[in-house]
Scaffold this active site. Structure first.
Site, PDB file in Angstrom:
ATOM      1  N   SER A  30       0.752  -1.313   0.018  1.00 43.64           N
ATOM      2  CA  SER A  30      -0.147  -0.008   0.053  1.00 43.64           C
ATOM      3  C   SER A  30       0.900   1.332   0.000  1.00 43.64           C
ATOM      4  O   SER A  30       1.571   1.434   0.833  1.00 43.64           O
ATOM      5  CB  SER A  30      -0.806   0.001   1.168  1.00 43.64           C
ATOM      6  OG  SER A  30      -1.615  -0.885   1.480  1.00 43.64           O
ATOM      7  N   HIS A  61      -3.486   0.670  -4.320  1.00 43.40           N
ATOM      8  CA  HIS A  61      -2.741  -0.360  -5.060  1.00 43.40           C
ATOM      9  C   HIS A  61      -3.172  -0.048  -6.457  1.00 43.40           C
ATOM     10  O   HIS A  61      -4.121  -0.574  -7.110  1.00 43.40           O
ATOM     11  CB  HIS A  61      -3.574  -1.662  -4.858  1.00 43.40           C
ATOM     12  CG  HIS A  61      -3.238  -2.049  -3.143  1.00 43.40           C
ATOM     13  ND1 HIS A  61      -2.216  -2.950  -2.969  1.00 43.40           N
ATOM     14  CD2 HIS A  61      -3.614  -1.521  -2.171  1.00 43.40           C
ATOM     15  CE1 HIS A  61      -2.107  -2.963  -1.588  1.00 43.40           C
ATOM     16  NE2 HIS A  61      -2.992  -2.407  -1.003  1.00 43.40           N
ATOM     17  N   HIS A  83      -5.163  -9.340  -1.472  1.00 49.97           N
ATOM     18  CA  HIS A  83      -5.046  -9.740  -0.118  1.00 49.97           C
ATOM     19  C   HIS A  83      -6.195 -10.829   0.152  1.00 49.97           C
ATOM     20  O   HIS A  83      -7.462 -10.696  -0.592  1.00 49.97           O
ATOM     21  CB  HIS A  83      -5.449  -8.590   0.906  1.00 49.97           C
ATOM     22  CG  HIS A  83      -4.666  -7.431   0.675  1.00 49.97           C
ATOM     23  ND1 HIS A  83      -4.887  -6.452  -0.066  1.00 49.97           N
ATOM     24  CD2 HIS A  83      -3.515  -6.906   1.352  1.00 49.97           C
ATOM     25  CE1 HIS A  83      -3.845  -5.718  -0.190  1.00 49.97           C
ATOM     26  NE2 HIS A  83      -3.047  -5.817   0.751  1.00 49.97           N
ATOM     27  N   TYR A  85      -8.554 -10.773   2.377  1.00 51.76           N
ATOM     28  CA  TYR A  85      -9.706 -10.095   2.954  1.00 51.76           C
ATOM     29  C   TYR A  85     -10.633  -9.525   1.440  1.00 51.76           C
ATOM     30  O   TYR A  85     -11.744  -9.226   1.860  1.00 51.76           O
ATOM     31  CB  TYR A  85      -9.407  -8.967   3.827  1.00 51.76           C
ATOM     32  CG  TYR A  85      -8.752  -7.663   3.356  1.00 51.76           C
ATOM     33  CD1 TYR A  85      -9.298  -6.833   2.482  1.00 51.76           C
ATOM     34  CD2 TYR A  85      -7.366  -7.480   3.695  1.00 51.76           C
ATOM     35  CE1 TYR A  85      -8.257  -5.896   1.991  1.00 51.76           C
ATOM     36  CE2 TYR A  85      -6.494  -6.494   3.423  1.00 51.76           C
ATOM     37  CZ  TYR A  85      -7.184  -5.549   2.297  1.00 51.76           C
ATOM     38  OH  TYR A  85      -6.304  -4.546   1.780  1.00 51.76           O
ATOM     39  N   GLU A  86      -9.732  -9.491   0.489  1.00 46.22           N
ATOM     40  CA  GLU A  86     -10.556  -9.184  -0.762  1.00 46.22           C
ATOM     41  C   GLU A  86     -11.546 -10.275  -1.236  1.00 46.22           C
ATOM     42  O   GLU A  86     -12.449 -10.182  -2.192  1.00 46.22           O
ATOM     43  CB  GLU A  86      -9.701  -8.658  -1.840  1.00 46.22           C
ATOM     44  CG  GLU A  86      -9.010  -7.428  -1.589  1.00 46.22           C
ATOM     45  CD  GLU A  86      -7.898  -7.123  -2.453  1.00 46.22           C
ATOM     46  OE1 GLU A  86      -8.254  -6.485  -3.583  1.00 46.22           O
ATOM     47  OE2 GLU A  86      -6.607  -7.263  -2.093  1.00 46.22           O
ATOM     48  N   ALA A 113       2.428  -2.514   4.336  1.00 46.67           N
ATOM     49  CA  ALA A 113       2.303  -1.701   5.362  1.00 46.67           C
ATOM     50  C   ALA A 113       1.789  -2.426   6.475  1.00 46.67           C
ATOM     51  O   ALA A 113       1.378  -3.519   6.369  1.00 46.67           O
ATOM     52  CB  ALA A 113       1.080  -0.874   5.021  1.00 46.67           C
ATOM     53  N   MET A 211      -1.869  -7.279   6.903  1.00 48.95           N
ATOM     54  CA  MET A 211      -2.867  -8.334   6.337  1.00 48.95           C
ATOM     55  C   MET A 211      -2.217  -8.853   5.054  1.00 48.95           C
ATOM     56  O   MET A 211      -3.273  -9.393   4.107  1.00 48.95           O
ATOM     57  CB  MET A 211      -4.229  -7.416   5.991  1.00 48.95           C
ATOM     58  CG  MET A 211      -4.728  -6.783   7.544  1.00 48.95           C
ATOM     59  SD  MET A 211      -6.279  -5.711   6.662  1.00 48.95           S
ATOM     60  CE  MET A 211      -6.227  -4.480   8.391  1.00 48.95           C
ATOM     61  N   SER A 212      -1.003  -8.927   4.644  1.00 49.53           N
ATOM     62  CA  SER A 212      -0.628  -9.190   3.521  1.00 49.53           C
ATOM     63  C   SER A 212       0.658 -10.248   3.733  1.00 49.53           C
ATOM     64  O   SER A 212       1.050 -10.389   4.801  1.00 49.53           O
ATOM     65  CB  SER A 212      -0.314  -8.273   2.594  1.00 49.53           C
ATOM     66  OG  SER A 212       0.795  -7.571   3.049  1.00 49.53           O
ATOM     67  N   ASN A 235       1.232   3.021  11.261  1.00 54.00           N
ATOM     68  CA  ASN A 235       0.670   3.272  12.642  1.00 54.00           C
ATOM     69  C   ASN A 235       0.844   2.647  13.762  1.00 54.00           C
ATOM     70  O   ASN A 235       1.488   1.361  13.598  1.00 54.00           O
ATOM     71  CB  ASN A 235      -0.867   3.118  12.067  1.00 54.00           C
ATOM     72  CG  ASN A 235      -1.122   1.688  11.621  1.00 54.00           C
ATOM     73  OD1 ASN A 235      -0.993   1.452  10.478  1.00 54.00           O
ATOM     74  ND2 ASN A 235      -1.752   0.918  12.748  1.00 54.00           N
ATOM     75  N   HIS A 247      -7.353   4.034   6.799  1.00 60.58           N
ATOM     76  CA  HIS A 247      -6.894   3.742   5.789  1.00 60.58           C
ATOM     77  C   HIS A 247      -5.762   4.658   4.937  1.00 60.58           C
ATOM     78  O   HIS A 247      -4.774   4.556   4.444  1.00 60.58           O
ATOM     79  CB  HIS A 247      -7.540   2.733   4.643  1.00 60.58           C
ATOM     80  CG  HIS A 247      -6.849   2.465   3.409  1.00 60.58           C
ATOM     81  ND1 HIS A 247      -5.974   1.318   3.503  1.00 60.58           N
ATOM     82  CD2 HIS A 247      -7.035   2.810   2.215  1.00 60.58           C
ATOM     83  CE1 HIS A 247      -5.380   1.264   2.211  1.00 60.58           C
ATOM     84  NE2 HIS A 247      -5.861   2.123   1.533  1.00 60.58           N
TER      85      HIS A 247
HETATM   86  N1  HPA Z   1      -3.164  -3.780  11.361  1.00 63.27           N
HETATM   87  C1  HPA Z   1      -3.073  -4.761  10.331  1.00 63.27           C
HETATM   88  N2  HPA Z   1      -2.680  -4.410   9.168  1.00 63.27           N
HETATM   89  C2  HPA Z   1      -2.041  -3.193   8.833  1.00 63.27           C
HETATM   90  C3  HPA Z   1      -1.965  -2.273   9.985  1.00 63.27           C
HETATM   91  C4  HPA Z   1      -2.482  -2.680  11.032  1.00 63.27           C
HETATM   92  O1  HPA Z   1      -2.574  -1.642  12.122  1.00 63.27           O
HETATM   93  N3  HPA Z   1      -1.759  -1.181   9.376  1.00 63.27           N
HETATM   94  C5  HPA Z   1      -1.292  -1.258   8.351  1.00 63.27           C
HETATM   95  N4  HPA Z   1      -1.462  -2.513   7.727  1.00 63.27           N
END
Ligand code: HPA
Length: 275
Positions: A30, A61, A83, A85-86, A113, A211-212, A235, A247
Site C-alpha cells: 500500500s 494499489h 489480499h 480479505y478481498e 504496510a 494483512m498481507s 501506524n 486507511h
Molecule cells: N494492522 C494490520 N494491518 C495493517 C495495519 C494494522 O494496524 N496497518 C497497516 N496494515
C-alpha cells in the site's frame, strides 16, 4: 483450470512482453508504488490485462506489473497486490510468485504496510522482517495439488534469508537509514486490531502486524526462493489512544517512507548476490 495451467498462461503472456527474464520479484505494498520510478529499461502493463492475474481492489494499489533493471538485477515488480480479505483464495494471492518463478526468478523481495506492535516502533519506521507468524489460519499450500510446485511440508526455519538480511542491515547503516527489526504477524483483516488483539500479538512475540505478505512468502519458500521482507510501520496497531486508524493515513505514512525504502531497495538490488 488448475493452478499450474493458470500460472503457465500468465507466464507465457508476460514472457511475450518482457524484454528479459527476471532474476527477482519485488512486491510493493500500500502506498509504495513509487519505488519503481528509478529503473533502467523499464516497461509496464496493467495487471488486469494478464490472464488469471489477481487484480487489487483497494485504494493505494494501482495494479501494474512493471519490469526493469537495477544494476545487475532484472526485476519483475508487482505494484499493488491482492489480499485474502478481498475474497481471493490463498492460491490466487500467491499466483504472482509462481509466475515469477516460472519466468526464472530466484528471489522475492516483499514490502508491506504494517501496524507497529512493539512499543518502540513509530509511524514511518522501516522494519526488516526477521520471521513471521501466520495468524491468517489460511495457507496457499493447502490442497492436493500444491506438491506439484515443491515439498508437501516445506521448511520455514529460515524463511527470511539471513544473508539478505545482513546485506540490508549493512546497506541501511551505510545510507544512514534507520532499520528496525522484528517478527511480523499476518492477520486476515480487513478490520484493524482491537487493543486486546494487539496485546495478544505482543505477548505472542509480534513486533508488527499486517494483512498481507504471508501467503506470498509461504509459496516462495516452497518454490525455494530466497526471501527478503521489509515492513513500513504506518501506524501504532490498535491505536493505543492515538486516535482511530484510517486507511488513508496508512497510505499517507507509507508514501512518506517510500523514499527511504526505495533508496534501501535500490542499493540492495545493485549489490544483490549473483548466486
Ligand atoms: N494492522 C494490520 N494491518 C495493517 C495495519 C494494522 O494496524 N496497518 C497497516 N496494515
Amino acid at each position: 483450470m488448475g493452478l499450474r495451467e493458470r500460472v503457465r498462461e500468465a507466464a507465457d503472456y508476460l514472457r511475450g512482453r518482457m524484454p528479459f527474464p527476471p532474476d527477482a520479484a519485488l512486491v510493493l505494498g500500500s502506498g509504495l508504488g513509487g519505488v519503481a520510478s528509478q529503473l533502467a529499461d523499464w516497461g509496464k502493463i496493467p495487471m488486469r490485462e494478464i490472464p488469471h492475474w489477481p487484480v487489487p481492489s483497494v485504494p493505494g494499489h494501482p495494479g501494474e506489473v512493471i519490469w526493469g533493471r537495477v544494476g545487475p538485477t532484472r526485476l519483475l515488480i508487482c505494484s499493488g497486490r491482492v489480499h485474502l480479505y478481498e475474497g481471493y483464495t490463498p492460491q490466487e494471492v500467491a499466483l504472482p510468485v509462481h509466475v515469477a518463478v516460472e519466468l526464472g526468478a530466484r528471489r522475492l523481495l516483499v514490502t508491506n504496510a504494517a501496524g507497529g506492535v512493539n512499543p518502540e516502533f513509530e509511524a514511518g519506521d522501516l522494519m526488516l522482517i526477521v520471521d513471521h507468524v501466520n495468524f491468517m489460519f489460511q495457507n496457499p499450500l493447502v490442497g492436493p495439488s500444491s506438491q506439484q510446485f515443491g515439498p508437501r511440508f516445506p521448511d520455514m526455519s529460515s524463511a527470511y534469508s539471513i544473508r539478505l538480511r545482513d546485506l540490508a542491515r549493512q546497506i541501511a547503516q551505510e545510507l544512514g537509514i534507520q532499520l528496525k527489526e522484528g517478527v511480523l504477524f499476518g492477520v486476515l483483516g480487513p478490520t484493524y486490531e482491537t487493543p486486546a488483539e494487539v496485546e495478544m500479538i505482543r505477548r505472542l512475540g509480534g513486533d508488527a502486524v499486517t494483512m498481507s505478505t504471508i501467503p506470498e512468502v509461504i509459496a516462495a519458500r516452497q518454490r525455494g526462493l530466497e526471501v527478503l521482507g521489509i515492513s513500513v510501520i504506518t501506524n501504532r496497531a490498535g491505536a493505543h489512544g492515538h486516535g482511530a486508524i484510517d486507511h488513508h493515513e496508512v497510505v499517507r505514512v507509507a508514501q512518506l517512507a517510500q523514499e527511504r525504502l526505495s533508496h534501501l531497495l535500490f542499493v540492495l538490488l545493485e549489490r544483490m548476490p549473483r548466486d
